[in-house]
Write a protein that holds these residues in place. Structure first.
Motif, PDB file in Angstrom:
ATOM      1  N   SER A 191       0.554   5.497   5.750  1.00 51.70           N
ATOM      2  CA  SER A 191      -0.055   6.118   4.567  1.00 51.70           C
ATOM      3  C   SER A 191       0.225   7.614   4.527  1.00 51.70           C
ATOM      4  O   SER A 191       0.515   8.168   3.461  1.00 51.70           O
ATOM      5  CB  SER A 191      -1.565   5.868   4.553  1.00 51.70           C
ATOM      6  N   GLY A 239       2.583   6.141  -7.110  1.00 50.84           N
ATOM      7  CA  GLY A 239       1.507   6.762  -7.857  1.00 50.84           C
ATOM      8  C   GLY A 239       0.645   5.835  -8.667  1.00 50.84           C
ATOM      9  O   GLY A 239      -0.433   6.222  -9.102  1.00 50.84           O
ATOM     10  N   PHE A 267       5.012  11.161  -1.619  1.00 50.65           N
ATOM     11  CA  PHE A 267       4.485  11.237  -2.988  1.00 50.65           C
ATOM     12  C   PHE A 267       4.381  12.690  -3.454  1.00 50.65           C
ATOM     13  O   PHE A 267       4.846  13.058  -4.535  1.00 50.65           O
ATOM     14  CB  PHE A 267       3.116  10.561  -3.042  1.00 50.65           C
ATOM     15  N   MET A 296      -8.096   6.367   1.983  1.00 51.15           N
ATOM     16  CA  MET A 296      -7.270   5.929   3.111  1.00 51.15           C
ATOM     17  C   MET A 296      -7.981   6.192   4.440  1.00 51.15           C
ATOM     18  O   MET A 296      -8.040   5.323   5.312  1.00 51.15           O
ATOM     19  CB  MET A 296      -5.925   6.650   3.074  1.00 51.15           C
ATOM     20  N   SER A 355       3.648   8.133   3.395  1.00 54.72           N
ATOM     21  CA  SER A 355       3.772   7.855   1.967  1.00 54.72           C
ATOM     22  C   SER A 355       3.145   8.963   1.124  1.00 54.72           C
ATOM     23  O   SER A 355       3.696   9.344   0.081  1.00 54.72           O
ATOM     24  CB  SER A 355       3.101   6.512   1.656  1.00 54.72           C
ATOM     25  N   PHE A 356       2.011   9.500   1.565  1.00 53.16           N
ATOM     26  CA  PHE A 356       1.394  10.615   0.841  1.00 53.16           C
ATOM     27  C   PHE A 356       2.322  11.826   0.833  1.00 53.16           C
ATOM     28  O   PHE A 356       2.479  12.503  -0.190  1.00 53.16           O
ATOM     29  CB  PHE A 356       0.055  10.992   1.481  1.00 53.16           C
ATOM     30  N   ARG A 380      -7.749   9.947  -3.057  1.00 50.51           N
ATOM     31  CA  ARG A 380      -6.833   8.978  -2.458  1.00 50.51           C
ATOM     32  C   ARG A 380      -6.799   9.119  -0.937  1.00 50.51           C
ATOM     33  O   ARG A 380      -6.842   8.134  -0.212  1.00 50.51           O
ATOM     34  CB  ARG A 380      -5.420   9.171  -3.012  1.00 50.51           C
ATOM     35  N   ILE A 381      -6.694  10.361  -0.494  1.00 47.50           N
ATOM     36  CA  ILE A 381      -6.646  10.600   0.946  1.00 47.50           C
ATOM     37  C   ILE A 381      -7.959  10.173   1.603  1.00 47.50           C
ATOM     38  O   ILE A 381      -7.969   9.553   2.671  1.00 47.50           O
ATOM     39  CB  ILE A 381      -6.347  12.084   1.236  1.00 47.50           C
ATOM     40  N   GLY A 404       0.814  -1.210   0.000  1.00 49.05           N
ATOM     41  CA  GLY A 404       0.000   0.000   0.000  1.00 49.05           C
ATOM     42  C   GLY A 404       0.847   1.259   0.000  1.00 49.05           C
ATOM     43  O   GLY A 404       0.574   2.228  -0.725  1.00 49.05           O
ATOM     44  N   ILE A 423       1.076   4.105  -3.015  1.00 49.40           N
ATOM     45  CA  ILE A 423       0.833   5.541  -2.810  1.00 49.40           C
ATOM     46  C   ILE A 423       2.045   6.350  -3.262  1.00 49.40           C
ATOM     47  O   ILE A 423       1.915   7.337  -3.994  1.00 49.40           O
ATOM     48  CB  ILE A 423       0.530   5.826  -1.321  1.00 49.40           C
ATOM     49  N   GLN A 424       3.254   5.928  -2.833  1.00 47.73           N
ATOM     50  CA  GLN A 424       4.446   6.717  -3.130  1.00 47.73           C
ATOM     51  C   GLN A 424       4.760   6.746  -4.621  1.00 47.73           C
ATOM     52  O   GLN A 424       5.181   7.773  -5.158  1.00 47.73           O
ATOM     53  CB  GLN A 424       5.650   6.175  -2.365  1.00 47.73           C
TER      54      GLN A 424
END
Length: 666
Positions: free
Chosen positions: A95, A46, A102, A142, A98-99, A138-139, A39, A43-44
């Protein structure tokens, strides 16, 4: 049924329940970290395809990342004691990391570093950049998963751990994470056997190859700047003697002071994200957005500065220019203003104060940002004019205009008897540039661009046009008054023109949006920012094809015929051998480019590193052997006193000063 059989079944029931509980917990501990790694990498990176390609090509690194996530999971489990909330918090924590990585990679080409945790208010500066529809989707997904897990925990079995087990498991997991973070011998062997290969000089590649959890963990040790090999008092004593000899030679051959004994105002203007958009190929502009800069490139000393940053990190460029020190010797992604400067450090501000100047920093944004209000005191500035000292200023877009900043520079010089050293940082042209902040641009762009890219470039170009006009206004003022003045104008870094270097890629300025695949020439282009100078006293005209920001101060002092303190004299000499120095790009005097320091320059760079370490982290041996006010700077006792007593300039004072200057009054 006999009584004894009934009792045995009652005893077997709880035992069986405990067995199933532990089995579920063990399965979760094995599966959840694997799912977390996938996961996080999804996220990282894309997209699902890149995450899967990395996983299938690097199974050992995938397991290594899962092991680190497993220890994080155990720490949270030890604190919370229940399985589902632990899974939810693990998903949330990893997460979010990672966001952040990203978006940082998309915006400025740098991932999430351990020391980014300490950027509290500053981190909100990118909030408007991550509110796109896809990002919010995406956020939101999550957060939905996290909420669902937390709600489920009220109905599903709690799967608790006993407090003794929690203590043992938690301490073991913390020890393991600490060992990997500080690169303990046993942990280092494990990482090596799992195929880890740290790429310090290119952190986007480091995270891409090793995975986020592993790369982030390997960077923990880099938060501590190690002592350079050979650094001790005897070696610094020898270096001090060499510097004194070299400075003496430079003094004997110094250029004559062109100001006939007068002390000119020296004004550095670091214009936010200023760059020359006409360098982009395959696009045309309806008019020249930077006529003043282009004229000065023909008439005055000018060239290109090699910035350690792209798209952000303004304070790191300030750090290099003001101190003459290099970001190349510090951990990638670090912020000296936040992490390292908590005591007086030699800087241009202190140097000019020793020469009888009044040194002032002007920044049209919050004083706390990047800790400037404290750092400027340690650098020896006498005053710091932040946004709070701008009374009823003119805005363009979301920020105070460049024209307003020019007005305040003029007001400060005209109201001060002493010559002034002013270090100015503007804000108007700060990204992002997809907000149509000006309601349209005076300069139209034509080229094979998407509508979004065209709008971004036109918005940015309007900011360039305004910055150029504000520079011309400043030049006009000092041309009229005749007060001896030197202006140095440049940007801090190239602008972030869309995700994944979008405008640069669409116009063909770079061949790929993957920064880790850029050639050395592309890297140089993406870090080269134009600088120009102006003076109303004749100075030699020189063309400077490349010069690191850390060498700019020494270069300008030498250019103006001012005596350089020993360490800046060393900078000037080194810049003649190696004008460009970044972490992953070195340019020598013949304009040859290298990804690392060539052997012929290794000793010179080693001395440069030791000088910086001695000043910033070491025992200041150099100041012991060189009796120099520059090396023994202290904070000004009256720092910012004028603004404490008078919080903001009145509008009447500012208008009166500008009217006087328009009439030719000094």
């Amino acid at each position: 049924m006999r009584p004894t059989e009934s009792k045995q079944r009652k005893k077997a029931g709880p035992a069986l329940t405990r067995l199933w509980t532990y089995m579920i917990i063990l399965i979760a501990c094995a599966v959840i970290p694997l799912a977390l790694v996938f996961g996080v990498e999804f996220i990282q990176r894309g997209n699902m395809n890149e995450a899967w390609m990395w996983l299938s090509s690097n199974p050992k690194l995938f397991v290594m990342n899962a092991l680190l996530d497993f220890f994080v999971f155990l720490v949270i489990y030890a604190l919370v004691g229940r399985l589902l909330p632990t899974i939810a918090l693990s998903v949330l924590l990893l997460s979010v990391m990672s966001f952040i990585s990203f978006f940082k990679l998309k915006l400025i080409g740098e991932p999430f570093f351990p020391w980014d945790i300490f950027l509290n208010k500053e981190s909100m500066n990118i909030a408007p950049l991550v509110t796109t529809k896809s990002a919010m989707l995406r956020i939101g997904t999550m957060l939905g998963v996290v909420v669902a897990l937390l709600v489920s925990s009220f109905w599903l079995p709690r799967l608790r751990l006993g407090w003794k087990t929690r203590i043992v498991v938690g301490l073991a997991a913390v020890f393991a994470l600490y060992s990997f973070g500080v690169n303990a011998p046993w942990a280092s062997r494990v990482m090596y056997q799992m195929g880890a290969s740290e790429i310090v000089w290119n952190q986007s590649e480091n995270y891409g190859n090793n995975g986020m959890a592993l790369a982030f963990t390997m960077n923990v040790k880099n938060a501590i700047v190690p002592k350079p090999e050979g650094y001790d008092e005897p070696s610094m004593a020898n270096l001090a003697q060499s510097l004194k000899t070299q400075a003496g030679v430079q003094t004997a051959s110094a250029k004559a002071n062109p100001f006939s004994g007068q002390q000119p105002n020296v004004i550095f203007i670091m214009n936010e994200a200023f760059w020359d958009p006409t360098l982009l190929p395959n696009v045309t502009f309806s008019e020249d957005p930077a006529p003043t800069v282009h004229r000065l490139q023909k008439e005055s000393t000018s060239g290109y500065l090699l910035s350690p940053q792209f798209g952000g990190g303004t304070s790191n460029v300030e750090y290099e220019v003001l101190t003459g020190q290099s970001m190349s010797f510090l951990p990638a992604g670090s912020v000296p203003y936040q992490q390292y400067i908590s005591k007086p450090v030699p800087s241009l501000a202190g140097y000019f104060e020793e020469q009888g100047y009044k040194s002032m920093a002007i920044h049209s944004y919050e004083g706390w940002f990047w800790n400037r209000e404290n750092v400027y005191r340690e650098m020896g500035f006498e005053s710091f004019m932040s946004k709070d000292q701008f009374n009823n200023p003119q805005y363009k877009g979301d920020f105070i205009s460049d024209d307003e900043v020019t007005n305040h520079i003029i007001q400060q010089v005209d109201s001060t008897d002493k010559p002034m050293f002013i270090y100015t940082v503007t804000m108007q042209n700060h990204g992002p540039y997809d907000d149509n902040r000006y309601g349209g641009s005076e300069v139209q762009v034509e080229g094979d661009l998407t509508p979004e890219a065209k709008n971004t470039l036109e918005t940015y170009t309007q900011g360039v046009k305004d910055a150029d006009a504000s520079l011309q206004k400043l030049i006009d003022h000092f041309t009229e008054t005749g007060e001896p003045t030197v202006i140095v104008f440049y940007g801090d870094h190239l602008p972030m023109l869309g995700y994944d270097f979008d405008v640069y890629a669409q116009t063909g300025f770079i061949s790929t949006p993957k920064s880790e695949k850029w050639s050395l020439d592309e890297l140089r282009r993406m870090r080269s920012v134009p600088f120009v100078t102006w003076s109303n006293i004749d100075l030699p005209k020189e063309e400077v094809p490349v010069l690191s920001n850390s060498f700019l101060g020494a270069y300008m002092l030498d250019h103006m015929g001012m005596q350089l303190p020993e360490t800046l004299a060393y900078n000037r000499e080194l810049s003649r051998k190696m004008p460009g120095l970044l972490r992953n790009l070195v340019v020598d005097a013949n304009m040859q480019m290298y990804s690392d320091v060539p052997e012929a320059l290794a000793d010179d760079v080693s001395n440069y590193r030791q000088l910086q370490y001695d000043t910033l982290f070491g025992k200041q041996y150099l100041a012991k052997y060189i009796d120099s006010p520059y090396l023994q700077q202290t904070a000004m006792p009256n720092y910012n006193q004028e603004f404490v007593e008078k919080p903001a300039d009145s509008e009447d004072d500012l208008d009166g000063t500008l009217n006087a200057s328009e009439k030719g009054s000094p």
